[in-house]
Design a protein around this motif. Structure first.
Motif, mmCIF file in Angstrom:
data_model
loop_
_atom_site.group_PDB
_atom_site.id
_atom_site.type_symbol
_atom_site.label_atom_id
_atom_site.label_comp_id
_atom_site.label_asym_id
_atom_site.label_seq_id
_atom_site.Cartn_x
_atom_site.Cartn_y
_atom_site.Cartn_z
ATOM 1 N N UNK A 117 -29.335 -22.200 29.107
ATOM 2 C CA UNK A 117 -30.140 -22.395 27.903
ATOM 3 C C UNK A 117 -29.233 -22.308 26.677
ATOM 4 N N UNK A 118 -29.736 -22.736 25.560
ATOM 5 C CA UNK A 118 -28.979 -22.651 24.324
ATOM 6 C C UNK A 118 -28.623 -21.196 24.041
ATOM 7 N N UNK A 119 -27.371 -20.975 23.642
ATOM 8 C CA UNK A 119 -26.907 -19.625 23.355
ATOM 9 C C UNK A 119 -25.456 -19.449 23.741
ATOM 10 N N UNK A 120 -25.031 -18.207 23.747
ATOM 11 C CA UNK A 120 -23.644 -17.843 24.009
ATOM 12 C C UNK A 120 -23.600 -17.052 25.314
ATOM 13 N N UNK A 121 -22.839 -17.561 26.280
ATOM 14 C CA UNK A 121 -22.873 -17.043 27.644
ATOM 15 C C UNK A 121 -21.478 -16.646 28.111
ATOM 16 N N UNK A 122 -21.350 -15.443 28.658
ATOM 17 C CA UNK A 122 -20.069 -15.007 29.204
ATOM 18 C C UNK A 122 -19.766 -15.748 30.498
ATOM 19 N N UNK A 154 -24.346 -9.087 20.389
ATOM 20 C CA UNK A 154 -23.332 -9.902 19.715
ATOM 21 C C UNK A 154 -23.612 -11.371 19.990
ATOM 22 N N UNK A 155 -23.929 -11.706 21.219
ATOM 23 C CA UNK A 155 -24.215 -13.100 21.579
ATOM 24 C C UNK A 155 -25.494 -13.589 20.896
ATOM 25 N N UNK A 156 -26.484 -12.715 20.775
ATOM 26 C CA UNK A 156 -27.715 -13.077 20.062
ATOM 27 C C UNK A 156 -27.428 -13.324 18.583
ATOM 28 N N UNK A 169 -26.632 -16.708 13.733
ATOM 29 C CA UNK A 169 -25.755 -17.126 12.632
ATOM 30 C C UNK A 169 -25.542 -18.641 12.629
ATOM 31 N N UNK A 170 -25.179 -19.187 13.766
ATOM 32 C CA UNK A 170 -24.899 -20.628 13.805
ATOM 33 C C UNK A 170 -26.156 -21.461 13.585
ATOM 34 N N UNK A 171 -27.320 -20.955 13.976
ATOM 35 C CA UNK A 171 -28.569 -21.670 13.702
ATOM 36 C C UNK A 171 -28.878 -21.688 12.205
#
Length: 140
Positions: free
Chosen positions: A14-19, A60-62, A67-69
């Motif tokens: 899904x959209x987001x930041x993933x390790x 942090x990922x949230x 921020x980018x949105x």
């Protein structure tokens, strides 16, 4: 000098930041053969990106996504490239800001990441599909 290269197909996220640090390490077991060297991880897409950052606290990922949105909003009437939906051009802009590759030193067969560092897949599309990475490691 030894040079190794492996392709890695990531499953859709899904959209987001993933390790993805573990997946990268698993994809290139030859890393263990390098005492001193470098590892480049490159994403073969223009609407997702890679970065290195905090790997422990998921907030942090949230916050990255928040921020980018805010910085690159969807539905900006000035975007001309919107053929694939409201998230299309913002995804390209976010990917350009973060970049398509990361370089990590290799030390004694391991990625020499800091204690709290991990590799992120930055998925900027609502439905980006699976993502392809090319991992190249070299050294002695």
């Amino acid at each position: 000098m030894k040079i190794y290269q492996e392709a890695l197909q990531l499953h859709e996220r899904r959209r987001g930041f993933h390790l993805i640090t573990g997946e990268v390490i698993q994809a290139i077991p030859q890393l263990r053969e390098i005492r001193t060297g470098m590892c480049q991880v490159f994403i073969q897409h223009t609407s997702a990106s890679l970065t290195i950052n905090e790997n422990a606290d998921p907030t942090v990922r949230q916050d990255f996504e928040m921020y980018f949105s805010k910085v690159v909003p969807e539905n900006d009437p000035d975007y001309e490239h919107d053929y694939e939906g409201a998230d299309d051009m913002p995804a390209h802009l976010k990917a350009a800001m973060l970049g398509s590759s990361v370089m990590i030193p290799v030390r004694n067969g391991n990625l020499a990441l800091g204690t709290w560092q991990g590799i992120y897949l930055c998925e900027h599309r609502n439905r980006g599909g699976g993502r392809r990475l090319l991992i190249t490691a070299w050294g002695e």
